[in-house]
Design an enzyme around this catalytic site. Structure first.
Site, short mmCIF file in Angstrom:
data_model
loop_
_atom_site.label_atom_id
_atom_site.label_comp_id
_atom_site.label_asym_id
_atom_site.label_seq_id
_atom_site.Cartn_x
_atom_site.Cartn_y
_atom_site.Cartn_z
N ARG A 112 0.84 -1.19 0.00
CA ARG A 112 0.00 0.00 0.00
C ARG A 112 0.88 1.24 0.00
NH1 ARG A 112 1.80 3.44 4.13
NH2 ARG A 112 1.53 2.53 6.20
N GLU A 211 -6.40 7.71 7.72
CA GLU A 211 -5.22 8.46 8.23
C GLU A 211 -4.67 9.38 7.13
OE1 GLU A 211 -2.21 6.15 10.16
OE2 GLU A 211 -0.67 7.59 9.64
N ARG A 215 -5.38 5.64 0.74
CA ARG A 215 -4.49 4.50 0.92
C ARG A 215 -4.78 3.60 -0.28
NH1 ARG A 215 -2.06 3.65 6.08
NH2 ARG A 215 -1.28 5.74 6.66
N CYS A 257 1.42 11.24 8.98
CA CYS A 257 2.40 10.73 9.94
C CYS A 257 3.79 10.77 9.30
CB CYS A 257 2.06 9.30 10.35
SG CYS A 257 3.29 8.59 11.47
N ARG A 295 4.58 -6.70 12.65
CA ARG A 295 3.27 -6.33 13.20
C ARG A 295 2.44 -7.59 13.42
NH1 ARG A 295 1.02 -0.81 10.06
NH2 ARG A 295 2.92 0.43 10.32
N GLU A 300 -1.66 -2.62 12.69
CA GLU A 300 -0.81 -1.96 13.66
C GLU A 300 -1.36 -2.14 15.08
OE1 GLU A 300 -0.53 2.12 12.77
OE2 GLU A 300 1.49 2.19 13.52
P1 ADP Z 1 -1.39 0.00 6.97
O1 ADP Z 1 -0.70 -1.18 6.38
O2 ADP Z 1 -2.41 0.56 6.04
O3 ADP Z 1 -0.45 0.99 7.56
P2 ADP Z 1 -2.31 -1.74 9.11
O4 ADP Z 1 -0.98 -2.26 9.49
O5 ADP Z 1 -3.26 -1.35 10.20
O6 ADP Z 1 -2.29 -0.45 8.20
O7 ADP Z 1 -3.01 -2.88 8.20
C1 ADP Z 1 -4.28 -2.57 7.64
C2 ADP Z 1 -5.02 -3.86 7.34
O8 ADP Z 1 -4.30 -4.57 6.32
C3 ADP Z 1 -5.10 -4.81 8.54
O9 ADP Z 1 -6.36 -5.46 8.53
C4 ADP Z 1 -4.03 -5.83 8.25
O10 ADP Z 1 -4.35 -7.09 8.84
C5 ADP Z 1 -4.09 -5.90 6.74
N1 ADP Z 1 -2.85 -6.39 6.16
C6 ADP Z 1 -1.62 -5.81 6.22
N2 ADP Z 1 -0.72 -6.57 5.56
C7 ADP Z 1 -1.40 -7.65 5.06
C8 ADP Z 1 -1.04 -8.79 4.28
N3 ADP Z 1 0.22 -8.98 3.87
N4 ADP Z 1 -2.01 -9.69 3.98
C9 ADP Z 1 -3.28 -9.50 4.37
N5 ADP Z 1 -3.71 -8.43 5.11
C10 ADP Z 1 -2.77 -7.53 5.44
N1 DAR Z 2 0.14 6.38 16.51
C1 DAR Z 2 1.44 6.49 15.96
C2 DAR Z 2 1.63 5.53 14.78
C3 DAR Z 2 2.93 5.73 14.10
C4 DAR Z 2 3.09 4.94 12.84
N2 DAR Z 2 1.85 4.35 12.32
C5 DAR Z 2 0.96 5.04 11.57
N3 DAR Z 2 1.22 6.23 11.13
N4 DAR Z 2 -0.23 4.48 11.31
C6 DAR Z 2 2.45 6.23 17.07
O1 DAR Z 2 3.15 7.18 17.38
O2 DAR Z 2 2.50 5.11 17.57
#
Ligand code: ADP
Ligand code: DAR
Length: 342
Positions: A112, A211, A215, A257, A295, A300
């Site tokens: 993404r 955010e 995205r 961020c 993660r 996150e």
């Molecule tokens: P972002 O990647 O947009 O910063 P998150 O880490 O919160 O935000 O992930 C957003 C969503 O994408 C979550 O539901 C997460 O489980 C899913 N996700 C992230 N990576 C993968 C992956 N490789 N395969 C399937 N789902 C994923």
């Molecule tokens: N709440 C922020 C997250 C930092 C990185 N992740 C983002 N941007 N989704 C922290 O300071 O933990």
């Protein structure tokens, strides 16, 4: 505004770099959108478990509050004020044959990018009217998508709870009520102006006004990282033919961020490493070597389940998109080799 109470157990980059001197230098400043230091740091002040703790309200915030943002950007990305960012979205430059063709380890791949509309405030400083305008302009841009990328946009307003919860559970939709985003005003007027676009088989999706204002997401089962990257690049170029993204030569693509600046790209796999998970020191030696972030599998601030982890590139600024994906790819190859050796 008085110097905030930052408990000694706070380990965020905000707590590390908001010295009384930096505070005094910045406390009376605001951007042309009226975004203040207090707004910039409120998420980290209210959530002392933050890793970073700051958000920008607009591109200008990175200049107005540079005395605080610059050391944070330097520590997180290893990127200096004199550095320039380079972009490379050419999949031909990516050396990434599927590292797990039998599907023994990699459950799924997702890449993404965050994007924000040029000449608009970012989410923390945007007005409701501006956010609704962003939604309309982005939906217009999404209408350029053809072939396998063609799909439909569903506003969050009016979406049934069942559909919403099902999309979140299946990793397709952002969660609601994130306290870190809430504290910087990113959840104002929720759910108005927010929504999700996706194609029929949900291998291509766009989140609107979470955010970041966009995205742009490519994802699928298995480990064909190059195919996921190629789909994403095709989509970015199509949307960009209609929507101009906020970008500058120093910080690359502008995001709310600072951890997402530059490529604003997170390339991740959900990967099963049950044996390696029993030796987290060995696990983290590999992820540190390849600049990877670990993660949980529900995004996150979540936990891993059943030995499956979300592994992604940690660096986003000062490297190109191809290098960010290569970081993740090379690290995943090393993790699979280590798991096999056990
Ligand atoms: P972002 O990647 O947009 O910063 P998150 O880490 O919160 O935000 O992930 C957003 C969503 O994408 C979550 O539901 C997460 O489980 C899913 N996700 C992230 N990576 C993968 C992956 N490789 N395969 C399937 N789902 C994923
Ligand atoms: N709440 C922020 C997250 C930092 C990185 N992740 C983002 N941007 N989704 C922290 O300071 O933990």
């Amino acid at each position: 505004m008085n110097y905030p109470k930052l408990p000694k157990e706070c380990t965020s980059l905000l707590c590390k770099y908001l010295t009384p001197q930096v505070f005094d230098a910045l406390k009376d400043k605001k951007t042309s959108n009226g975004f203040t230091l207090e707004q910039t740091i409120n998420s980290g002040v209210k959530n002392i478990d933050s890793g970073i703790g700051v958000y920008a309200g607009d591109e200008e915030s990175y200049m107005t509050f540079s005395a605080l943002f610059d050391p944070i950007i330097k520590e997180y990305h290893g990127f200096d004020t004199s550095d320039t960012h380079q972009s490379n979205l050419n999949p031909d430059d990516l050396n990434a044959p599927n590292p797990d063709p039998k599907g023994e380890y990699i459950v799924s791949t997702r890449i993404r990018v965050g994007r924000n509309v040029d000449a608009m405030p970012l989410g923390p400083a945007i007005s409701k009217e501006q956010r609704d305008e962003v939604e309309a302009r982005v939906v217009e841009g999404l209408s350029t998508l053809k072939g396998e990328l063609a799909g439909s946009y569903t506003p969050l307003l009016g979406m049934s709870k069942e559909v919403q919860e099902s999309l979140i559970k299946d990793h397709f939709l952002f969660k609601e009520g994130d306290r870190f985003l809430d504290a910087v005003g990113l959840n104002r007027n929720w759910p108005e102006g927010r929504g999700i676009y996706h194609n029929s088989d949900k291998t291509f999706l766009v989140w609107v006004n979470e955010e970041d204002q966009l995205r742009i997401i490519s994802m699928q089962q298995g480990g064909d990282i190059k195919e996921v990257f190629t789909r994403l690049v095709t989509a970015i170029k199509s949307i960009e033919s209609e929507v101009t993204f906020a970008y500058n030569d120093h910080l690359g693509y502008i995001t709310s961020c600072p951890t997402n600046l530059g490529t604003a790209m997170r390339a991740s796999v959900h990967i099963a490493l049950p044996k390696l998970a029993k030796d987290m020191d060995a696990f983290k030696t590999i992820t540190d070597k390849y600049h990877l972030q670990i993660r949980g599998i529900h995004g996150e601030h979540s936990q891993s389940e059943g030995g499956v982890y979300d592994i992604s590139n940690r660096r986003r600024l000062g490297i190109t998109e191809v290098e960010a994906v290569q970081d993740m790819y090379d690290g995943v190859v090393a993790l699979i080799e280590a798991e096999k050796a056990l």
